[in-house]
Design a protein around this motif. Sequence first.
Motif, PDB file in Angstrom:
ATOM      1  N   GLY A 216     109.291  48.516  50.012  1.00  0.00           N
ATOM      2  CA  GLY A 216     110.138  49.628  49.608  1.00  0.00           C
ATOM      3  C   GLY A 216     109.287  50.635  48.872  1.00  0.00           C
ATOM      4  O   GLY A 216     108.075  50.441  48.690  1.00  0.00           O
ATOM      5  N   ARG A 217     109.908  51.690  48.420  1.00  0.00           N
ATOM      6  CA  ARG A 217     109.181  52.703  47.650  1.00  0.00           C
ATOM      7  C   ARG A 217     110.192  53.534  46.872  1.00  0.00           C
ATOM      8  O   ARG A 217     111.346  53.673  47.296  1.00  0.00           O
ATOM      9  N   GLY A 218     109.765  54.090  45.749  1.00  0.00           N
ATOM     10  CA  GLY A 218     110.680  54.891  44.953  1.00  0.00           C
ATOM     11  C   GLY A 218     111.870  54.050  44.524  1.00  0.00           C
ATOM     12  O   GLY A 218     111.709  52.965  43.951  1.00  0.00           O
ATOM     13  N   PRO A 219     113.096  54.476  44.834  1.00  0.00           N
ATOM     14  CA  PRO A 219     114.266  53.728  44.368  1.00  0.00           C
ATOM     15  C   PRO A 219     114.418  52.365  45.018  1.00  0.00           C
ATOM     16  O   PRO A 219     115.110  51.497  44.479  1.00  0.00           O
ATOM     17  N   THR A 220     113.783  52.145  46.163  1.00  0.00           N
ATOM     18  CA  THR A 220     113.958  50.856  46.838  1.00  0.00           C
ATOM     19  C   THR A 220     112.849  49.844  46.542  1.00  0.00           C
ATOM     20  O   THR A 220     112.955  48.699  46.969  1.00  0.00           O
ATOM     21  N   LEU A 221     111.822  50.233  45.789  1.00  0.00           N
ATOM     22  CA  LEU A 221     110.796  49.245  45.453  1.00  0.00           C
ATOM     23  C   LEU A 221     111.365  48.136  44.560  1.00  0.00           C
ATOM     24  O   LEU A 221     111.124  46.951  44.816  1.00  0.00           O
ATOM     25  N   PRO A 222     112.133  48.457  43.508  1.00  0.00           N
ATOM     26  CA  PRO A 222     112.746  47.367  42.741  1.00  0.00           C
ATOM     27  C   PRO A 222     113.743  46.559  43.568  1.00  0.00           C
ATOM     28  O   PRO A 222     113.930  45.356  43.324  1.00  0.00           O
ATOM     29  N   ILE A 223     114.382  47.193  44.544  1.00  0.00           N
ATOM     30  CA  ILE A 223     115.307  46.485  45.432  1.00  0.00           C
ATOM     31  C   ILE A 223     114.527  45.489  46.276  1.00  0.00           C
ATOM     32  O   ILE A 223     114.955  44.343  46.483  1.00  0.00           O
ATOM     33  N   ALA A 224     113.365  45.898  46.761  1.00  0.00           N
ATOM     34  CA  ALA A 224     112.504  44.979  47.511  1.00  0.00           C
ATOM     35  C   ALA A 224     112.067  43.823  46.628  1.00  0.00           C
ATOM     36  O   ALA A 224     111.998  42.667  47.079  1.00  0.00           O
TER      37      ALA A 224
END
Length: 351
Positions: A216-224
């Motif tokens: 992920g990256r940006g807002p989805t890196l913590p989601i990953a």
Amino acid sequence: MISSETGSATQMAREAREAPQRCVEQLRLNASLMREAGRRLRALAPPFAATLARGSSDQAGAFAKFLLETHGQMPTLSHAPSIGSLYRATSPRFRGAPLIAISQSGRSPDLLAAAEDARAQGAVIVAVVNDAASPLAELAEIVIPVHAGAETSVAATKSFVCTLVALTHLVAEWSEDAALLAALETTGDVLTAAADADWSAAVEPLREANEMLVIGRGPTLPIAGEAALKLKETSGLHAEAFSIAEVAHGPMTLVGRGDPVLALAPLDVARTGLAERLADFAARGATVIAAGHADDVTAAQLVLPSRTDVHPVLGAIAQIQSFYGLANALSLARGHDPDSPPHLNKVTRTL
């Protein structure tokens, strides 16, 4: 969504399905509290902020860092609990800085010790907790209850989603971000659609996997990061999360034919370069599974259903809501009990 009767009967699945309504209720209950917290933090005008958490809550802390730095222009660091609890090395430079302590239970000894030490150095403790009567809440100056309700499955689901929404609400009020505040009004619809999205097609390519990447990256890196953690916890699958921008700096060399890669694509400018990166994985023979804009995921062998017409922050939260259904189904398919992962407890008593 888990279509099988067995899958939907797990505590993890039931609790995950509660998240959309819990978030709607949270936004209603916290409205005035958040406005006041935002006002107090703006008046504080700190030079930086910090987060304090472990496990899934630490991924929520990374989400808070993203929000604060991109929407609030606030440099934000992750304060390791052991710095205060073991090394007793919290800096007096914390004076006047908000320390956002995130914990579902509010009872982990190391977080409490680190928060107490930071408060002694002048930090303003902001507790984001599910239990507003917990010791962590008692020592905080600002308490943000996430209103997730009782969560008995060891694997956190609704408490994580509710924490992300609470952090988004806090940052939106703190930064007076009208677009983010408006987006929060759609939370119930967006998360309900995400809970209904069926990601179970990814079970088969992951059923026999031993290791995989989640990117992920940006807002989805913590989601990953949260997705990788849940794959370890509930399925015994060695999953590691990396930034789309960083995965080519070494980790990509480990991916070969048949290896699964789950891409949780951001909906904002962090999409840049994703299509090319996924094409590189596909060219290596990897099994690419992705959620995101159609133009970004053309190289994926399996595209997971997700809405792309939403605010990027809510889009990221929606991805983890959908993922929990997949994680539950995969755990059962691999012969695990997602409600009782081995060697784990609900409250981790790290010293």
